[in-house]
Design a protein around this motif. Structure first.
Motif, mmCIF file in Angstrom:
data_model
loop_
_atom_site.group_PDB
_atom_site.id
_atom_site.type_symbol
_atom_site.label_atom_id
_atom_site.label_comp_id
_atom_site.label_asym_id
_atom_site.label_seq_id
_atom_site.Cartn_x
_atom_site.Cartn_y
_atom_site.Cartn_z
ATOM 1 N N PRO A 145 0.803 -1.234 0.000
ATOM 2 C CA PRO A 145 0.000 0.000 0.000
ATOM 3 C C PRO A 145 0.831 1.277 0.000
ATOM 4 N N LEU A 146 1.944 1.296 0.752
ATOM 5 C CA LEU A 146 2.819 2.464 0.781
ATOM 6 C C LEU A 146 4.118 2.122 0.074
ATOM 7 N N PHE A 147 4.665 3.082 -0.677
ATOM 8 C CA PHE A 147 5.937 2.823 -1.325
ATOM 9 C C PHE A 147 6.824 4.061 -1.280
ATOM 10 N N VAL A 148 8.124 3.817 -1.307
ATOM 11 C CA VAL A 148 9.119 4.882 -1.353
ATOM 12 C C VAL A 148 9.683 4.920 -2.767
ATOM 13 N N SER A 149 9.527 6.045 -3.420
ATOM 14 C CA SER A 149 9.958 6.194 -4.804
ATOM 15 C C SER A 149 11.363 6.780 -4.872
ATOM 16 N N PRO A 150 12.149 6.413 -5.876
ATOM 17 C CA PRO A 150 13.474 7.020 -6.009
ATOM 18 C C PRO A 150 13.426 8.461 -6.501
ATOM 19 N N PHE A 151 12.262 8.931 -6.905
ATOM 20 C CA PHE A 151 12.090 10.297 -7.396
ATOM 21 C C PHE A 151 10.760 10.844 -6.887
ATOM 22 N N PRO A 152 10.567 12.169 -6.886
ATOM 23 C CA PRO A 152 9.301 12.730 -6.407
ATOM 24 C C PRO A 152 8.103 12.189 -7.184
ATOM 25 N N ASP A 153 7.118 11.742 -6.460
ATOM 26 C CA ASP A 153 5.893 11.209 -7.049
ATOM 27 C C ASP A 153 4.771 11.478 -6.057
ATOM 28 N N PRO A 154 3.703 12.145 -6.491
ATOM 29 C CA PRO A 154 2.621 12.475 -5.549
ATOM 30 C C PRO A 154 1.968 11.245 -4.925
ATOM 31 N N LEU A 155 2.134 10.073 -5.525
ATOM 32 C CA LEU A 155 1.543 8.854 -4.960
ATOM 33 C C LEU A 155 2.463 8.180 -3.944
ATOM 34 N N ALA A 156 3.713 8.605 -3.877
ATOM 35 C CA ALA A 156 4.684 7.941 -3.003
ATOM 36 C C ALA A 156 4.561 8.425 -1.569
ATOM 37 N N TRP A 157 4.880 7.530 -0.637
ATOM 38 C CA TRP A 157 4.904 7.885 0.790
ATOM 39 C C TRP A 157 6.116 8.749 1.092
ATOM 40 N N LYS A 158 7.283 8.352 0.614
ATOM 41 C CA LYS A 158 8.521 9.099 0.781
ATOM 42 C C LYS A 158 9.315 9.028 -0.518
ATOM 43 N N VAL A 159 10.425 9.780 -0.548
ATOM 44 C CA VAL A 159 11.297 9.784 -1.723
ATOM 45 C C VAL A 159 12.694 9.340 -1.322
ATOM 46 N N ASN A 160 13.270 8.451 -2.120
ATOM 47 C CA ASN A 160 14.642 7.969 -1.983
ATOM 48 C C ASN A 160 14.860 7.231 -0.669
ATOM 49 N N ALA A 161 14.703 5.934 -0.719
ATOM 50 C CA ALA A 161 14.804 5.109 0.491
ATOM 51 C C ALA A 161 16.151 5.227 1.174
ATOM 52 N N LEU A 162 17.194 5.519 0.428
ATOM 53 C CA LEU A 162 18.528 5.595 1.010
ATOM 54 C C LEU A 162 18.777 6.908 1.748
ATOM 55 N N GLU A 163 17.801 7.815 1.716
ATOM 56 C CA GLU A 163 17.964 9.089 2.402
ATOM 57 C C GLU A 163 16.960 9.308 3.525
ATOM 58 N N ILE A 164 16.079 8.331 3.784
ATOM 59 C CA ILE A 164 15.127 8.470 4.886
ATOM 60 C C ILE A 164 15.568 7.564 6.044
ATOM 61 N N SER A 165 14.993 7.796 7.214
ATOM 62 C CA SER A 165 15.334 6.982 8.382
ATOM 63 C C SER A 165 14.644 5.625 8.295
ATOM 64 N N TRP A 166 15.400 4.568 8.636
ATOM 65 C CA TRP A 166 14.839 3.224 8.680
ATOM 66 C C TRP A 166 14.616 2.749 10.119
ATOM 67 N N THR A 167 14.921 3.580 11.081
ATOM 68 C CA THR A 167 14.757 3.193 12.481
ATOM 69 C C THR A 167 13.291 2.863 12.771
ATOM 70 N N ASN A 168 13.063 1.728 13.441
ATOM 71 C CA ASN A 168 11.726 1.254 13.815
ATOM 72 C C ASN A 168 10.835 0.957 12.616
ATOM 73 N N LEU A 169 11.430 0.755 11.463
ATOM 74 C CA LEU A 169 10.668 0.499 10.251
ATOM 75 C C LEU A 169 10.529 -1.008 10.026
ATOM 76 N N THR A 170 9.349 -1.425 9.616
ATOM 77 C CA THR A 170 9.132 -2.799 9.156
ATOM 78 C C THR A 170 8.715 -2.704 7.699
ATOM 79 N N ALA A 171 9.548 -3.232 6.806
ATOM 80 C CA ALA A 171 9.335 -2.954 5.388
ATOM 81 C C ALA A 171 9.770 -4.130 4.520
ATOM 82 N N TYR A 172 9.423 -4.010 3.256
ATOM 83 C CA TYR A 172 9.813 -4.967 2.205
ATOM 84 C C TYR A 172 10.715 -4.236 1.225
ATOM 85 N N ALA A 173 11.728 -4.941 0.702
ATOM 86 C CA ALA A 173 12.638 -4.312 -0.251
ATOM 87 C C ALA A 173 13.099 -5.324 -1.290
#
Length: 388
Positions: free
Chosen positions: A269-297
């Protein structure tokens, strides 16, 4: 410099402008001039280039013409260079008052982010969720890739013109040469690239578009890359089918965040895009915090080392799809961070596809894809992992 604090702009002082124009006019009636004098003209142009719109664009013709007539490594500063039509043409713009309008004291922040890419078969671009692409004809496809990348920028700007007029537009390109030629308003190493960059910037100026460029790694410029290749395979862009992942979710808890995805490849349901996208939850997974995150990659394999370092540092719980390749440099870290034996993914042909075109991988079994549950949480660890 002269500052206008009402318009918040800066321009060269009138004294500097008059000095350069007087020198140019004095040479217009001469048959020749020394290299020392002509490099002085060039130096004065360069000293004002950042203070006037398209300063370097207007300097390039004179710079290139001078370089073709004088070789500093062979000829001295007193070498006489014939003047004529070439001098009149390349300095004419510097005699026009309109050239010295000035520029903003502080460059405004980019208002639009335009992503472009080119391959030998075609080009692609996207802006605010809108996409455009095309293919090269036989003549274009024979051009150097750097020139095709610049042509992609030009075509993208024209395609999105109505959304870009009157704004600061930042180009994201995975070609460092293109970024350099746009930001430096041309260059001296490649006349064809310089001419193309200057044409683009002149067109932008006529449409009140302020253009800048930034280098974006190819691994992050995924959508523009896939658009430029049409239905051809992009080797770093594979995604698992929903059916194959449904079989995985029967064995483990299903996360809600897909860290490395586009709107085409997202499987949660939520995804992190490598570029700005109005549908994305965040942009660029390598630049956001992963602390306390449960995710698929399911990242490109070239990013696996960086992904594992982030897991080691920030300790998220991560379901990572990666190949069982023991010879890879990142594999020991993968074993150390895994909290249970990897789950083999019985990926059949058709389960591993290109996100946009749906083109299947020819032999997905060769990749030996497994789902790895990664966490540094000690409560989940039952001793070091060993593969039988």
């Amino acid at each position: 410099m002269e500052f206008d604090t009402q318009a918040w702009s800066v321009r060269p002082s009138q004294r500097r402008v008059d000095k350069l124009q007087a020198l140019i006019r004095s040479l217009n009636g001469e048959n020749q001039a020394s290299a020392r004098v002509l490099t002085s003209v060039l130096g004065q142009m360069e000293s004002m280039a950042t203070l006037i719109p398209l300063g370097r664009v207007n300097k390039r013709p004179f710079q290139v013409a001078l370089q073709s007539r004088w070789d500093q490594s062979v000829q001295d500063w007193n070498f006489q260079i014939p003047l004529g039509t070439w001098f009149l043409k390349t300095t004419r713009a510097w005699l026009l008052p309109a050239l010295f309008q000035g520029v903003p004291i502080v460059c405004p922040q980019p208002e639009k982010e335009l992503f472009t890419d080119a391959s030998l078969s075609g080009w692609g671009a996207h802006l605010d969720g809108q996409m455009v692409s095309g293919v090269w004809d036989s003549t274009q496809s024979s051009l150097h890739i750097n020139l095709l990348e610049l042509e992609a920028v030009s075509l993208a700007l024209r395609a999105f013109r109505s959304s870009l007029e009157g704004r600061h537009v930042r180009i994201h390109t995975d070609n460092t040469t293109v970024a350099s030629y746009v930001n430096k308003q041309g260059g001296t190493r490649s006349p064809s690239l310089s001419d193309k960059a200057c044409l683009i910037l002149t067109w932008c100026n006529s449409h009140c578009i302020l253009l800048s460029a930034i280098y974006l790694k190819g691994s992050l410029n995924v959508l523009a890359d896939s658009l430029s290749r049409g239905d051809k395979v992009v080797h770093s862009e594979w995604t698992l089918s929903h059916q194959s992942l449904d079989r995985l979710w029967l064995q483990i808890d299903k996360p809600v965040i897909d860290l490395f995805a586009t709107r085409f490849s997202a499987r949660l349901p939520l995804f992190v895009s490598p570029f700005p996208d109005p549908l994305a939850w965040k942009v660029n997974a390598l630049e956001i915090s992963w602390t306390n995150l449960t995710a698929y990659a399911f990242p490109p394999f070239c990013l696996l080392g960086r992904v594992l370092r982030r897991v080691d540092l920030e300790k998220p719980v991560l379901v990572l799809v990666a190949p069982l390749w023991p010879s890879q440099h990142w594999f020991p870290d993968l074993l150390r961070l895994a909290v249970r034996p990897p789950i083999p993914l019985a990926v059949k042909k058709g389960d591993l596809v290109q996100p946009r075109s749906g083109v299947p991988h020819e032999n997905p079994r060769l990749l030996s894809l497994h789902a790895w549950i990664l966490s540094e949480a000690l409560c989940l660890r039952q001793g070091p992992l060993r593969l039988l």
